[in-house]
Design a protein around this motif. Sequence first.
Motif, PDB file in Angstrom:
ATOM      1  N   THR A   7       0.857  -1.263  -0.001  1.00 45.37           N
ATOM      2  CA  THR A   7      -0.063   0.107   0.012  1.00 45.37           C
ATOM      3  C   THR A   7       0.654   1.086  -0.208  1.00 45.37           C
ATOM      4  O   THR A   7       2.044   1.425   0.531  1.00 45.37           O
ATOM      5  N   PRO A  12      -8.479   6.585   1.811  1.00 43.90           N
ATOM      6  CA  PRO A  12      -9.343   6.278   0.669  1.00 43.90           C
ATOM      7  C   PRO A  12      -8.705   6.312  -0.839  1.00 43.90           C
ATOM      8  O   PRO A  12      -8.971   5.859  -1.571  1.00 43.90           O
ATOM      9  N   PRO A  15      -6.196   3.291  -1.821  1.00 48.35           N
ATOM     10  CA  PRO A  15      -6.587   1.815  -0.701  1.00 48.35           C
ATOM     11  C   PRO A  15      -5.663   0.850  -0.989  1.00 48.35           C
ATOM     12  O   PRO A  15      -4.713   0.910  -1.925  1.00 48.35           O
ATOM     13  N   ARG A  18      -4.801  -5.204  -3.653  1.00 50.88           N
ATOM     14  CA  ARG A  18      -5.133  -6.575  -3.240  1.00 50.88           C
ATOM     15  C   ARG A  18      -4.685  -7.291  -4.342  1.00 50.88           C
ATOM     16  O   ARG A  18      -5.360  -7.810  -5.529  1.00 50.88           O
ATOM     17  N   TRP A  36      -7.463  -8.387  -7.344  1.00 48.69           N
ATOM     18  CA  TRP A  36      -8.723  -7.984  -6.861  1.00 48.69           C
ATOM     19  C   TRP A  36      -8.778  -6.400  -6.902  1.00 48.69           C
ATOM     20  O   TRP A  36      -8.534  -5.559  -5.790  1.00 48.69           O
ATOM     21  N   PRO A  37      -9.238  -5.580  -8.175  1.00 48.46           N
ATOM     22  CA  PRO A  37      -9.030  -4.467  -8.111  1.00 48.46           C
ATOM     23  C   PRO A  37     -10.314  -3.533  -7.425  1.00 48.46           C
ATOM     24  O   PRO A  37     -11.179  -4.322  -6.895  1.00 48.46           O
ATOM     25  N   HIS A  38     -10.039  -2.337  -7.071  1.00 49.89           N
ATOM     26  CA  HIS A  38     -11.107  -1.722  -6.312  1.00 49.89           C
ATOM     27  C   HIS A  38     -12.305  -1.064  -7.372  1.00 49.89           C
ATOM     28  O   HIS A  38     -13.402  -0.750  -6.934  1.00 49.89           O
ATOM     29  N   SER A  39     -12.065  -1.025  -8.728  1.00 52.42           N
ATOM     30  CA  SER A  39     -12.881  -0.469  -9.694  1.00 52.42           C
ATOM     31  C   SER A  39     -12.628  -1.150 -11.107  1.00 52.42           C
ATOM     32  O   SER A  39     -11.388  -1.744 -11.203  1.00 52.42           O
ATOM     33  N   GLN A  45      -6.447   1.647 -11.808  1.00 50.86           N
ATOM     34  CA  GLN A  45      -6.062   0.534 -11.315  1.00 50.86           C
ATOM     35  C   GLN A  45      -4.740  -0.072 -11.449  1.00 50.86           C
ATOM     36  O   GLN A  45      -3.826  -0.692 -10.804  1.00 50.86           O
ATOM     37  N   PRO A 115     -14.659  -6.331  -8.699  1.00 50.60           N
ATOM     38  CA  PRO A 115     -14.399  -5.321  -7.623  1.00 50.60           C
ATOM     39  C   PRO A 115     -15.533  -5.266  -6.833  1.00 50.60           C
ATOM     40  O   PRO A 115     -15.196  -5.412  -5.609  1.00 50.60           O
ATOM     41  N   ASP A 116     -16.705  -5.803  -7.208  1.00 49.14           N
ATOM     42  CA  ASP A 116     -17.816  -6.072  -6.224  1.00 49.14           C
ATOM     43  C   ASP A 116     -17.982  -7.171  -5.505  1.00 49.14           C
ATOM     44  O   ASP A 116     -18.915  -7.502  -4.695  1.00 49.14           O
ATOM     45  N   GLU A 119     -15.832  -9.610   0.601  1.00 49.63           N
ATOM     46  CA  GLU A 119     -14.263  -9.880   0.974  1.00 49.63           C
ATOM     47  C   GLU A 119     -14.269 -11.445   1.204  1.00 49.63           C
ATOM     48  O   GLU A 119     -13.197 -11.894   0.920  1.00 49.63           O
TER      49      GLU A 119
END
Length: 141
Positions: A7, A12, A15, A18, A36-39, A45, A115-116, A119
């Motif tokens: 990181t 935020p 982030p 992942r 595992w992207p955030h978007s 990304q 992304p969605d 976890e």
Amino acid sequence: MATTARTTSSSPSHPLLRLRLAPHGPLPRRLDGVWWPHSRDLLTQLPPLLAALPSAWGDITGITVDATAWSSAPGRTFVAGQVVRLHKATTPHVPDTVILLSPGHGRRDLLVIPPDTTEEAAGLLMTAALDDRAPGTDGEA
């Protein structure tokens, strides 16, 4: 198994990345890692992803993604101090995979978890995708 999760900040706007990479071994693997992207915004990304890759993978100069899974992006972009060619395949050989190309170092395939994804589900997918055991084996005699 080797795990990479770096990181640049825990805020935020930056982030946690992942990413889980397969351990280096003598035999070729179907997948080199799981991301595992955030978007689905490829241009936001890619920089943290490329920055976290092992230096042994070399400079990534080409990336192929599933055109239907990512937001629009130009054919080239400047990432981590270098030009990266982006190829958006309309019929990818393996959907939900990002293919990274590095001259002199070859090709690396990363499974992309949407992304969605929750976890819990993402954690299970990341572990299962890099499991070296044959399907249906659980280590019991």
